[in-house]
Design an enzyme around this catalytic site. Structure first.
Site, PDB file in Angstrom:
ATOM      1  N   GLY A  62       0.801   5.616   1.533  1.00 42.67           N
ATOM      2  CA  GLY A  62       0.151   6.622   2.350  1.00 42.67           C
ATOM      3  C   GLY A  62       0.865   7.941   2.230  1.00 42.67           C
ATOM      4  O   GLY A  62       1.654   8.162   1.296  1.00 42.67           O
ATOM      5  N   VAL A 119       4.566   1.136   1.143  1.00 41.33           N
ATOM      6  CA  VAL A 119       4.821   0.015   2.041  1.00 41.33           C
ATOM      7  C   VAL A 119       4.934  -1.260   1.210  1.00 41.33           C
ATOM      8  O   VAL A 119       4.086  -1.531   0.354  1.00 41.33           O
ATOM      9  CB  VAL A 119       3.702  -0.143   3.086  1.00 41.33           C
ATOM     10  CG1 VAL A 119       4.061  -1.219   4.103  1.00 41.33           C
ATOM     11  CG2 VAL A 119       3.443   1.179   3.796  1.00 41.33           C
ATOM     12  N   MET A 155       3.302   9.253   3.899  1.00 47.37           N
ATOM     13  CA  MET A 155       4.752   9.271   4.062  1.00 47.37           C
ATOM     14  C   MET A 155       5.469   8.554   2.945  1.00 47.37           C
ATOM     15  O   MET A 155       6.624   8.840   2.648  1.00 47.37           O
ATOM     16  CB  MET A 155       5.128   8.645   5.406  1.00 47.37           C
ATOM     17  CG  MET A 155       6.552   8.945   5.841  1.00 47.37           C
ATOM     18  SD  MET A 155       6.950   8.252   7.462  1.00 47.37           S
ATOM     19  CE  MET A 155       7.262   6.546   7.038  1.00 47.37           C
ATOM     20  N   GLY A 156       4.838   7.583   2.308  1.00 50.32           N
ATOM     21  CA  GLY A 156       5.507   6.827   1.261  1.00 50.32           C
ATOM     22  C   GLY A 156       4.780   5.532   0.964  1.00 50.32           C
ATOM     23  O   GLY A 156       3.575   5.417   1.189  1.00 50.32           O
ATOM     24  N   ASP A 187      -1.853   9.726  14.006  1.00 49.92           N
ATOM     25  CA  ASP A 187      -2.651   9.292  12.854  1.00 49.92           C
ATOM     26  C   ASP A 187      -3.498   8.076  13.214  1.00 49.92           C
ATOM     27  O   ASP A 187      -3.604   7.119  12.449  1.00 49.92           O
ATOM     28  CB  ASP A 187      -1.743   8.981  11.663  1.00 49.92           C
ATOM     29  CG  ASP A 187      -2.523   8.817  10.353  1.00 49.92           C
ATOM     30  OD1 ASP A 187      -3.686   9.288  10.291  1.00 49.92           O
ATOM     31  OD2 ASP A 187      -1.975   8.242   9.395  1.00 49.92           O
ATOM     32  N   GLY A 231       0.833  -1.202   0.000  1.00 48.49           N
ATOM     33  CA  GLY A 231       0.000   0.000   0.000  1.00 48.49           C
ATOM     34  C   GLY A 231       0.861   1.243   0.000  1.00 48.49           C
ATOM     35  O   GLY A 231       2.088   1.190  -0.119  1.00 48.49           O
TER      36      GLY A 231
END
Length: 535
Positions: A25, A30, A27-28, A138, A23
């Protein structure tokens, strides 16, 4: 959900072989990867535009160091990180199990018992996270995993490094999801610091959403949602009882008016459990029927459907329901205490008998044993039976693992696949090797000297019992849970329990030994330890 690697995705990050994309998000991205030791891990790779930001790298390093201090029982453990890599990356434990967001997409709002379990699990995690000096920033349903070890909260702390340095955010693109943001995170001009109270606000929004299926400040757009958070009371219709009061306090506009995570936990443990619903004493995910049809996890992989999300790393849950602790509030308290302070606490509370053994059947010190008598070598005197059992549990006697319900014995022949036999050959002889309060179960069959210990192997259909190398791991350590009933020779019976995978069980239909958590079902497979002489 995972969608396979894309063109341009790395094949290797640091020393980790990339297997799949899980996935992405704020920040970057995964990735599912394999560690040099062959362990599946989740690798989070920072967005390229931040790779050369010195401030970001410094904050990233600081947040990783603090995140390492969070007890791993409640989150995906931080395993590795390289802030100086191009791009920086973070390696965490790969956790199986669907997210709360996935559960709700498939099932809708949770019932009272499961809701209480989620509230307790997340509050427990926040207590540990805040105790380590970390703020999540978060918290949302997608970051709450219904994992084999209970509720786990993921993706905490590191967001702070990104949030503080990124110049690419707008109101609806901040690190975090607006629907779960505290007012002080949205209205930065207020001058209120963003501290642990922001996570408490998010906890209230998550629990309200899980109860009602909607966000308490939901609106048509992120901007409208933000305005409702700043100016309107939460919409909590459908949420009642003591939990509603706790959620209302958590959603106060003023951070100082919200309870701490510890106060939330204390309030939850003294709140009334839903009448007549004993599932409330277990965290969501501790019974096979807790998640029908929930087929994925927040790190992107599908969970093994034969491995119900249940007690894992601490072993607290399986010991609670095996020992039959009474009183819903007491059970919840013990479960949380065991999660916070380790399984030994629960072992000590679980009704020790006169010999010093706990109700789970394991000795409290090497060489001690339950007051179980009736080994096959017993002379009829209680002390002789106790001495024999003590020697068996100390690893000094050869034994048969007698499957009481079908009057047969486990066997480990040369192919290292566990079978059921008549107990007459060397493949039926075992010895218990104590490891703390648990055991490795080692075969004495010389034909399987390369894989002599029983262990759990996860197959596509179910978890089976096989021969494996003798090393103390989650797959090879078993507890002995003493049962009230005796076998036909008067010997004490035990359930054989893996903290990570469940009970060793017999399937009459498949004629197979397998390993699985039972949930609310009664224990139907028990073993007696038949003494066959000195090792």
């Amino acid at each position: 959900m995972n969608g396979g690697l894309r063109p341009g995705d790395p094949g290797r990050i640091g020393g980790y072989d990339v297997l799949d994309r899980l996935g992405e998000g704020g920040m970057g991205s995964v990735f599912l990867a394999r560690s040099p030791q062959g362990r599946p891990v989740a690798v989070k790779v920072v967005r390229p535009e931040l790779s050369h930001d010195a401030e970001f790298r410094g904050r990233f390093r600081s947040e990783v160091n603090r995140a390492r201090q969070v007890p791993p029982f409640c989150t995906a453990e931080v395993l590795d990180a390289d802030p100086d890599h191009d791009p920086p990356y973070l390696v965490v434990e790969y956790v199986e199990g669907p997210s709360l967001a996935q559960v709700m997409r498939e099932r809708g709002p949770l019932g009272p018992a499961q809701l209480h379990s989620i509230a307790v699990g997340v509050a427990t995690a926040l207590t540990a996270i805040h105790g380590a000096g970390v703020i999540h920033r978060d918290l949302k349903p997608a970051n709450v995993l219904v994992a084999p070890g209970g509720i786990k909260v993921i993706d905490f702390g590191i967001a702070r490094a990104f949030d503080a340095t990124s110049q690419h955010t707008r109101t609806n693109q901040m690190v975090g999801t607006v629907s779960y943001m505290a007012p002080e995170r949205i209205d930065v001009a207020s001058g209120q610091p963003v501290g642990p109270a922001a996570d408490i606000f998010a906890w209230g929004a998550v629990v309200a959403h899980a109860a009602t299926g909607r966000n308490p400040f939901g609106a048509d757009s992120p901007t409208a949602t933000a305005m409702r958070i700043l100016t309107q009371p939460p919409e909590l219709t459908g949420l009642g009882g003591p939990l509603r009061e706790l959620v209302s306090r958590a959603l106060e506009k003023d951070p100082a008016a919200r309870p701490t995570a510890r106060q939330l936990l204390d309030g939850l443990l003294t709140a009334a459990v839903p009448r007549g619903d004993t599932r409330a004493v277990r965290p969501l995910g501790t019974t096979p029927d807790a998640l029908p049809g929930a087929g994925g996890n927040a790190q992107g992989r599908r969970s093994n459907p034969s491995r119900p999300a249940t007690a894992g790393r601490t072993g607290s849950n399986r010991r609670a329901w095996l020992t039959g602790l009474g009183g819903a509030a007491a059970v919840v308290a013990v479960l949380v205490s065991a999660a916070l302070f380790g399984p030994q606490l629960l072992r000590d509370l679980a009704n020790p008998d006169a010999t010093g053994a706990t109700a789970t059947g394991g000795p409290t010190t090497p060489g001690s044993a339950p007051a179980a008598t009736g080994s096959s070598t017993a002379t009829g005197s209680p002390s002789a039976g106790a001495d024999s059992t003590r020697a068996v549990l100390a690893g000094q006697r050869r034994i048969l693992l007698h499957l009481v319900e079908i009057d047969r014995d486990l066997a480990l022949p040369f192919d290292a696949e566990v079978h059921i036999g008549n107990g007459t050959g060397p493949d039926a002889l075992f010895v218990l090797e104590p490891v703390g309060v648990d055991y490795m179960i080692k075969s004495l069959n010389p034909d399987v000297s390369h894989r002599p210990c029983l262990g759990v192997k996860i197959n596509s259909a179910y978890a089976s019992l096989v021969g494996t190398d003798c090393a103390p791991t989650a797959a090879t350590l078993f507890g002995l849970a003493r049962q009230d009933r005796k076998d036909d020779k008067g010997r004490t019976t035990y359930a054989i329990v893996s903290d990570e995978h469940g009970l060793v069980q017999w399937s009459p239909s498949r004629k197979k030994i397998y390993v699985e958590f039972l949930g609310d079902a009664p224990i139907s497979t028990t073993f007696s330890l038949v003494d066959r002489g000195a090792v």
